[in-house]
Design a protein around this motif. Structure first.
Motif, PDB file in Angstrom:
ATOM      1  N   GLU A 346      20.645  80.442  48.661  1.00  0.00           N
ATOM      2  CA  GLU A 346      21.795  79.543  48.571  1.00  0.00           C
ATOM      3  C   GLU A 346      22.547  79.419  49.888  1.00  0.00           C
ATOM      4  O   GLU A 346      22.847  78.327  50.345  1.00  0.00           O
ATOM      5  CB  GLU A 346      22.740  80.056  47.479  1.00  0.00           C
ATOM      6  CG  GLU A 346      23.973  79.201  47.287  1.00  0.00           C
ATOM      7  CD  GLU A 346      24.918  79.800  46.262  1.00  0.00           C
ATOM      8  OE1 GLU A 346      26.139  79.702  46.459  1.00  0.00           O
ATOM      9  OE2 GLU A 346      24.422  80.361  45.272  1.00  0.00           O
ATOM     10  N   GLY A 347      22.896  80.544  50.509  1.00  0.00           N
ATOM     11  CA  GLY A 347      23.670  80.501  51.742  1.00  0.00           C
ATOM     12  C   GLY A 347      22.905  79.896  52.901  1.00  0.00           C
ATOM     13  O   GLY A 347      23.488  79.255  53.774  1.00  0.00           O
ATOM     14  N   SER A 351      23.518  75.964  55.131  1.00  0.00           N
ATOM     15  CA  SER A 351      23.915  76.362  56.479  1.00  0.00           C
ATOM     16  C   SER A 351      23.635  75.243  57.472  1.00  0.00           C
ATOM     17  O   SER A 351      23.508  74.076  57.108  1.00  0.00           O
ATOM     18  CB  SER A 351      23.184  77.651  56.882  1.00  0.00           C
ATOM     19  OG  SER A 351      21.790  77.415  56.992  1.00  0.00           O
ATOM     20  N   ASP A 397      31.740  82.169  47.750  1.00  0.00           N
ATOM     21  CA  ASP A 397      31.031  83.157  48.566  1.00  0.00           C
ATOM     22  C   ASP A 397      29.566  82.791  48.531  1.00  0.00           C
ATOM     23  O   ASP A 397      28.813  83.261  47.707  1.00  0.00           O
ATOM     24  CB  ASP A 397      31.247  84.566  48.016  1.00  0.00           C
ATOM     25  CG  ASP A 397      30.727  85.643  48.964  1.00  0.00           C
ATOM     26  OD1 ASP A 397      30.226  85.274  50.043  1.00  0.00           O
ATOM     27  OD2 ASP A 397      30.832  86.831  48.633  1.00  0.00           O
ATOM     28  N   ALA A 398      29.183  81.894  49.437  1.00  0.00           N
ATOM     29  CA  ALA A 398      27.829  81.337  49.424  1.00  0.00           C
ATOM     30  C   ALA A 398      26.888  82.060  50.376  1.00  0.00           C
ATOM     31  O   ALA A 398      25.841  81.562  50.705  1.00  0.00           O
ATOM     32  CB  ALA A 398      27.871  79.850  49.781  1.00  0.00           C
ATOM     33  N   ASP A 399      27.295  83.251  50.841  1.00  0.00           N
ATOM     34  CA  ASP A 399      26.442  83.975  51.780  1.00  0.00           C
ATOM     35  C   ASP A 399      25.172  84.451  51.103  1.00  0.00           C
ATOM     36  O   ASP A 399      25.209  84.929  49.968  1.00  0.00           O
ATOM     37  CB  ASP A 399      27.167  85.211  52.336  1.00  0.00           C
ATOM     38  CG  ASP A 399      28.226  84.835  53.350  1.00  0.00           C
ATOM     39  OD1 ASP A 399      28.100  83.755  53.919  1.00  0.00           O
ATOM     40  OD2 ASP A 399      29.158  85.622  53.548  1.00  0.00           O
ATOM     41  N   ARG A 404      25.397  89.233  53.873  1.00  0.00           N
ATOM     42  CA  ARG A 404      26.705  89.461  53.273  1.00  0.00           C
ATOM     43  C   ARG A 404      27.426  90.635  53.912  1.00  0.00           C
ATOM     44  O   ARG A 404      28.630  90.575  54.162  1.00  0.00           O
ATOM     45  CB  ARG A 404      26.548  89.669  51.766  1.00  0.00           C
ATOM     46  CG  ARG A 404      27.866  89.668  51.011  1.00  0.00           C
ATOM     47  CD  ARG A 404      27.649  89.402  49.549  1.00  0.00           C
ATOM     48  NE  ARG A 404      27.135  88.043  49.335  1.00  0.00           N
ATOM     49  CZ  ARG A 404      26.710  87.607  48.152  1.00  0.00           C
ATOM     50  NH1 ARG A 404      26.704  88.405  47.108  1.00  0.00           N
ATOM     51  NH2 ARG A 404      26.265  86.372  48.023  1.00  0.00           N
ATOM     52  N   ARG A 407      28.943  89.595  57.221  1.00  0.00           N
ATOM     53  CA  ARG A 407      30.168  88.794  57.110  1.00  0.00           C
ATOM     54  C   ARG A 407      31.361  89.681  56.766  1.00  0.00           C
ATOM     55  O   ARG A 407      32.425  89.561  57.382  1.00  0.00           O
ATOM     56  CB  ARG A 407      29.993  87.725  56.032  1.00  0.00           C
ATOM     57  CG  ARG A 407      31.268  86.906  55.853  1.00  0.00           C
ATOM     58  CD  ARG A 407      31.203  85.955  54.684  1.00  0.00           C
ATOM     59  NE  ARG A 407      32.488  85.291  54.508  1.00  0.00           N
ATOM     60  CZ  ARG A 407      32.791  84.508  53.484  1.00  0.00           C
ATOM     61  NH1 ARG A 407      31.898  84.289  52.554  1.00  0.00           N
ATOM     62  NH2 ARG A 407      33.975  83.955  53.397  1.00  0.00           N
TER      63      ARG A 407
END
Length: 459
Positions: A346-347, A351, A397-399, A404, A407
């Motif tokens: 997802e992240g 991006s 929170d799309a990391d 993660r 971040r």
């Protein structure tokens, strides 16, 4: 060709600079020094402490994890980015901002507003401002941390190419045309050398120019389209020559090996793997406009309404351009998903990989806005986008899982880089961040980064 008249009031430019510049500053402030990244930490060590930078730039084993793509020009920009960050760290002003990404963002906004003023004479100036705000609030444009310059610079170049093409097509002012031609041919020359997306987009633009030349009667336009087609094809040919012959020879001469072409090999049927179109392209567009995953489902309905309205208004020129652009972007998305399966995360999906796509889509939205005369509707769209992306930024929170920890530990990593009294082993941070701190504290003597000796300044 229609005459382009700039009727924008002077106060508009001040308001434009205030809103667009303020939005960019707000994004940078919210990032609080930008985020660390597992690969970026390795590149910071590589570019700041390698003994021979020329050998490093022509060493895809380490600059691109052996995924050779012949984009060494982008590594030069990456090196300058990394060196600037390194200088700031040594002066106790640690951050992970990418200057190339920030400058590209500023350049894109300037080119957009110039293009709207000179290439869209019927467009309301406030609509033009709304479209640039729409671009700024794309989730992928919130990313200003150091990683690679390829996608931001490619987005700047494709914006230059598209908007200068539009200006040349509708404008008669000699000074404006001269500037537009400089921007167009500069972008055409540089576009293939920063990222593979640039090659593909330029190939699509070149094919479009060649097709358009066959159906255009205006001699001035036909002459420009001929030069545009030749420039695009020539630039791709030059890049291909570098990719296959020149760059491998330089790599072999400097580092003693021939790069692997395995990453560039793809079967023809990969272009028709429509999972990439649905998952990457439409999911990103839906996330851009609605702020939630799988929002692309709503985009299909919206496209149907747009196609119906274009047919109703008999704007078949824009309809064909819309279908052509979506065909090109779909094939590119299919190839990307086939070769780089990490995009399923997802992240990663949301991006910087989507930035060049968004640059093309914004031009399409601008053409639709002018055709439908959306003076008020564009503000409604922009309001929805800003509201949804504010929610994503504040609450989301799309990391991806693999980044993660980087971040959430970025602030502590920056504090540790600024304060030598802090023991990095006492702080929860990724292993690559430990090595980054050790490198700038001069504690990696004798250590090698994947076989590249690390060189420190004399004490």
């Amino acid at each position: 060709m229609s005459e382009s008249v700039n009727t924008r009031p002077r106060i508009f430019y001040w308001l434009c600079a205030l809103l667009l510049g303020g939005t960019l500053i707000m994004q940078l402030v919210l990032q609080r020094g930008a985020d660390s990244h597992v690969e970026a930490n390795c590149f910071l060590i590589l570019y700041n402490f390698s003994e021979n930078l020329l050998k490093t730039i022509f060493d895809p084993l380490h600059t691109d994890w052996n995924l050779y793509q012949s984009r060494e020009l982008s590594y030069v920009i990456d090196m300058l980015d990394a060196r600037f960050i390194g200088w700031c760290i040594r002066n106790k002003m640690a951050h992970f901002y990418s200057m190339s990404a920030i400058l590209s963002a500023i350049g894109i906004l300037i080119v957009q507003q110039w293009g709207f003023a000179k290439g869209f004479p019927k467009m309301n100036c406030w609509c033009a401002l709304g479209l640039s705000l729409l671009w700024q609030w794309t989730p992928c444009n919130f990313i200003h941390h150091f990683f690679r310059c390829g996608k931001p610079v490619t987005s700047l170049l494709i914006t230059m190419l598209l908007f200068s093409f539009r200006v040349i097509w509708v404008n008669r002012e000699k000074r404006t045309l001269r500037l537009a031609e400089i921007l167009f041919f500069t972008a055409a020359f540089l576009l293939p050398h920063f990222d593979r997306q640039g090659i593909f987009l330029l190939a699509g633009a070149t094919a479009f120019a060649a097709i358009l030349r066959m159906v255009t009667e205006d001699e001035d336009k036909k002459r420009f389209l001929k030069y545009a087609s030749v420039a695009g094809a020539g630039s791709i040919a030059v890049q291909t020559l570098f990719n296959i012959v020149i760059t491998p020879a330089i790599i072999n001469a400097l580092n003693g090996y021939t790069p692997s072409f395995e990453y560039q090999k793809m079967p023809v049927w990969a272009a028709f793997d429509f999972y990439g179109t649905v998952y990457f392209l439409f999911d990103n567009i839906g996330f851009w406009f609605f702020g939630f995953n799988n929002g692309g489902v709503l985009i299909f309905g919206g496209l149907g309404v747009i196609i119906w309205q274009l047919c109703k208004k008999k704007r078949y020129d824009i309809l064909l351009l819309l279908l052509y652009c979506f065909a090109v972007l779909s094939v590119m998305a299919n190839l990307m998903m086939f070769r780089h399966r990490l995009l399923i995360l997802e992240g990663v999906n949301h991006s910087a990989y989507f930035m060049p796509f968004a640059a093309v889509l914004l031009m399409l939205i601008a053409l639709l806005a002018e055709a439908f005369e959306w003076k008020k509707m564009i503000f409604i769209i922009c309001f929805c986008v800003v509201a949804s992306q504010t929610a994503v930024t504040v609450f989301g929170d799309a990391d991806p899982e693999h980044n993660r920890l980087h971040r959430h530990s970025s602030r502590r990593i920056l504090e540790t880089l600024n304060d030598e009294k802090i023991n990095p082993r006492s702080v929860l941070m990724p292993y690559s961040a430990w090595k980054l701190v050790d490198a700038f504290r001069g504690k990696l003597r004798g250590w090698e980064f994947g076989g590249i000796p690390i060189k420190y300044p004399k004490d």
